[in-house]
Motif scaffolding. Structure first.
Motif, PDB file in Angstrom:
ATOM      1  N   LEU A 395      -2.872  -3.262  -5.517  1.00  0.00           N
ATOM      2  CA  LEU A 395      -3.031  -2.832  -4.124  1.00  0.00           C
ATOM      3  C   LEU A 395      -4.297  -1.996  -3.962  1.00  0.00           C
ATOM      4  CD1 LEU A 395       0.027  -3.694  -3.935  1.00  0.00           C
ATOM      5  CD2 LEU A 395       0.325  -1.748  -2.408  1.00  0.00           C
ATOM      6  N   LYS A 396      -4.497  -1.048  -4.899  1.00  0.00           N
ATOM      7  CA  LYS A 396      -5.638  -0.138  -4.797  1.00  0.00           C
ATOM      8  C   LYS A 396      -6.961  -0.886  -4.852  1.00  0.00           C
ATOM      9  CE  LYS A 396      -3.099   3.690  -6.939  1.00  0.00           C
ATOM     10  NZ  LYS A 396      -2.963   4.535  -8.157  1.00  0.00           N
ATOM     11  N   ARG A 397      -7.011  -1.949  -5.650  1.00  0.00           N
ATOM     12  CA  ARG A 397      -8.258  -2.701  -5.788  1.00  0.00           C
ATOM     13  C   ARG A 397      -8.643  -3.428  -4.508  1.00  0.00           C
ATOM     14  NH1 ARG A 397      -8.580  -5.289 -11.863  1.00  0.00           N
ATOM     15  NH2 ARG A 397      -8.387  -3.323 -12.993  1.00  0.00           N
ATOM     16  N   LEU A 398      -7.675  -3.622  -3.630  1.00  0.00           N
ATOM     17  CA  LEU A 398      -7.967  -4.346  -2.385  1.00  0.00           C
ATOM     18  C   LEU A 398      -8.110  -3.427  -1.181  1.00  0.00           C
ATOM     19  CD1 LEU A 398      -5.895  -7.623  -2.588  1.00  0.00           C
ATOM     20  CD2 LEU A 398      -8.222  -7.160  -3.255  1.00  0.00           C
ATOM     21  N   LEU A 399      -8.117  -2.134  -1.402  1.00  0.00           N
ATOM     22  CA  LEU A 399      -8.296  -1.211  -0.279  1.00  0.00           C
ATOM     23  C   LEU A 399      -9.644  -1.425   0.397  1.00  0.00           C
ATOM     24  CD1 LEU A 399      -6.777   2.146  -1.603  1.00  0.00           C
ATOM     25  CD2 LEU A 399      -5.868   0.649   0.186  1.00  0.00           C
ATOM     26  N   ILE A 400     -10.692  -1.699  -0.401  1.00  0.00           N
ATOM     27  CA  ILE A 400     -12.013  -1.922   0.174  1.00  0.00           C
ATOM     28  C   ILE A 400     -12.013  -3.156   1.073  1.00  0.00           C
ATOM     29  CG2 ILE A 400     -12.844  -3.274  -1.804  1.00  0.00           C
ATOM     30  CD1 ILE A 400     -15.604  -2.058  -1.323  1.00  0.00           C
ATOM     31  N   THR A 401     -11.248  -4.171   0.674  1.00  0.00           N
ATOM     32  CA  THR A 401     -11.138  -5.373   1.504  1.00  0.00           C
ATOM     33  C   THR A 401     -10.468  -5.043   2.832  1.00  0.00           C
ATOM     34  OG1 THR A 401     -10.963  -6.746  -0.474  1.00  0.00           O
ATOM     35  CG2 THR A 401     -10.233  -7.722   1.593  1.00  0.00           C
ATOM     36  N   CYS A 402      -9.453  -4.200   2.794  1.00  0.00           N
ATOM     37  CA  CYS A 402      -8.762  -3.794   4.024  1.00  0.00           C
ATOM     38  C   CYS A 402      -9.696  -3.018   4.942  1.00  0.00           C
ATOM     39  CB  CYS A 402      -7.532  -2.959   3.688  1.00  0.00           C
ATOM     40  SG  CYS A 402      -6.268  -3.861   2.767  1.00  0.00           S
TER      41      CYS A 402
END
Length: 570
Positions: A395-402
């Motif tokens: 989840l944390k790795r996709l925060l930038i995508t969000c």
């Protein structure tokens, strides 16, 4: 007393006269008003965002500055500069909060995070590695590995977001092994996401498309079957079809051109799979050392079962979500259809159209993650606590995508309020010869969708205009259908290649490719296909040529173009 009553009657009379004007004023389209007010200035936000994205290679900063520029246009008039800047900043924050408050957007954010956790867990369990090893037996060369990627994109036809995130991640180890650039992988993933979902008869897109078609035909007094019209437009969706053929032809010929060839040269000769830093979900080799320490071997079941659950539950969620919405709705005909033939093709199509797709995808992603956690625990690959931590790490790795998605939605909001798309239509749609109308509609759709990064918004803007305009020029249904297809496929163009498009961003992420590199390398391919779409597609059919001649000729033109422009990487 009489005079008083007289004045009351007069005032009431004038109020009644003014009521239509008041109502019309209340219904004034803010976008249309601002398009007339700001004119060419409405182009500033998308142009600023796109140019800065290319120059700075920083998507978040580019999007944020684009939003600020649009908000300044809306807030500075009537204020001094200081208050205008403060109001603009507050406006940007409000847009971001509003975008997250939207249930569809919130569902997409949750789906992205849940899929990120799922894929990170599947990868660390060794599932992705096992699949890569299995597929690599069939993907024995660059051709077969890219064709398998293409086929995988066709299999996940029902949603472009799920396609973009799953295919790139699963195929990345194989294409890396074959020294295929991440840019080429991202292109194949992106070109099989929205273009495939946009023409699939059962997908998360079809509800939007059918609704727009039905509404537009009702404005011209034609009681048309929206699904029938949709099906008839499929052969005329030249960009969708040709970009899929482009992949196959270029792969079979092993020819590339432009920036993509440079990326392929680096990958083959210098071993540089991707230049710059990409938004990566996880390293395909992670978790393997952990398995070795426990004497376990990577198993395909740890990937196939969770991903299978994701796909099956997504399809079931689409059905039951749509079923619930239809049963709770007002359409007695659809309610009777579901009661009499609940699993017929028509019933499935209608339920998919009425489903809350973003929520359904989040539900399926979350359940698939739970299945993966249970598998990791029961197979003793990880403890329950470790599995949860690994899922959270994904989840944390996709925060930038969000963050990128929220910025893209906010930019779309400010562009809509400024009336950018309406200004473009006013600017480009005057004095159109009938045979050029499909071409002009396609160009309008391509320009608007590229500038705004949204296909849904482009369809919503153009469809109510294109069908009445086509009907006024030519009463033949075939001409109206061609014009309808131009709206749908023109909107796909921007969704496919715009740097601020959701699916472009997600394709970069899934392939682990630098986002700007992905945009730069696939844009020449998208533009080339768009040119073929116009010259060998919409102009001939606009002149009355049969689709049975036009479509094969356009594919042949595509082949010749790739043969001439492309070069092999020795």
């Amino acid at each position: 007393m009489k005079n008083r009553n007289k004045w009351i009657v007069i005032i009431a009379f004038f109020v009644l006269l003014m009521m239509p004007s008041i109502c019309l004023a209340a219904e004034v389209d803010v976008g249309y008003f601002n398009a007339q007010k700001y004119k060419v200035l409405t182009l500033i936000p998308p142009i600023v965002a796109i140019i800065l994205a290319f120059l700075t290679r920083n998507v978040i900063a580019s999007l944020f500055i684009g939003i600020i520029s649009g908000s300044l246009l809306l807030t500075i008039p009537g204020n001094n500069i200081f208050y205008g800047i403060v109001d603009a900043f507050i406006d940007v924050i409000n847009r971001m909060v509003t975008s997250l408050a939207d249930t569809w957007n919130a569902g997409i954010i949750l789906q992205v995070l849940a899929i990120g956790g799922l894929i990170n867990l599947v990868t660390k369990m060794g599932g992705a590695k096992a699949i890569a090893e299995s597929l690599s037996k069939r993907a024995k060369n660059r051709r077969s590995s890219q064709i398998i990627t293409w086929l995988s994109g066709l299999i996940i036809f029902f949603d472009d977001y799920a396609n973009a995130m799953i295919v790139g991640t699963m195929m990345r180890p194989i294409t890396d092994k074959m020294k295929i650039s991440r840019e080429k992988l991202a292109f194949i993933v992106d070109a099989t996401a929205a273009p495939v979902a946009g023409i699939a008869v059962i997908s998360t897109w079809i509800g939007m498309e059918l609704g727009l078609i039905k509404d537009a035909f009702s404005t011209i007094g034609v009681n048309a079957d929206a699904f029938g019209v949709f099906v008839q437009t499929i052969p005329y969706r030249f960009y969708n079809i040709l970009i899929l053929f482009f992949i196959v032809i270029s792969v079979l010929l092993l020819k590339d051109f432009g920036s993509m060839r440079k990326a392929e040269v680096k990958a083959r000769k210098e071993g540089i799979i991707s230049s710059g830093h990409g938004i990566d979900i996880s390293d395909s080799n992670e978790g393997i050392k952990h398995l070795d320490q426990k004497g376990l071997k990577p198993s395909m079941s740890t990937a196939i079962l969770p991903i299978g659950v994701l796909i099956v539950v997504a399809l079931l969620s689409f059905y039951f979500s749509g079923y619930k919405n239809i049963i709770g709705g007002d359409s007695q005909a659809l309610i009777n259809l579901l009661k009499e033939s609940p699993i017929s093709f028509v019933a499935i199509r209608e339920t998919f159209s009425a489903s809350d797709a973003s929520i359904a995808l989040f539900q399926s992603s979350l359940l698939a993650g739970i299945v993966a956690i249970i598998m990791a625990t029961t197979k003793k690959i990880f403890t329950f606590s470790e599995a949860i931590d690994i899922w959270m790490e994904g989840l944390k790795r996709l925060l930038i995508t969000c963050v990128i998605l929220v910025c893209a939605w906010s930019l779309s909001s400010v562009i809509k309020e400024l009336g950018t798309a309406k200004y473009l239509i006013t600017l480009l749609s005057d004095a159109i010869p009938p045979f050029l109308l499909p071409t002009i509609i396609f160009l309008l759709g391509a320009i608007i969708s590229f500038a705004t990064g949204t296909s849904y918004g482009t369809m919503g803007i153009l469809m109510p205009l294109a069908i009445p305009l086509a009907y006024s020029m030519n009463l033949e249904m075939s001409f109206i259908i061609v014009s309808t297809s131009a709206v749908l496929t023109g909107a796909i163009f921007g969704d496919h290649c715009s740097p601020i498009s959701d699916t472009t961003i997600l394709s970069s992420m899934g392939a682990g490719c630098n986002h700007i590199n992905h945009v730069k390398t696939q844009l020449p391919y998208a533009l080339f296909t768009a040119v073929i779409t116009i010259i060998f597609g919409y102009i001939p059919v606009g002149l009355g040529m049969s689709i049975y001649i036009v479509l094969p000729l356009s594919i042949i033109a595509l082949f010749i173009g790739i043969q001439v422009l492309g070069k092999k990487v020795e």
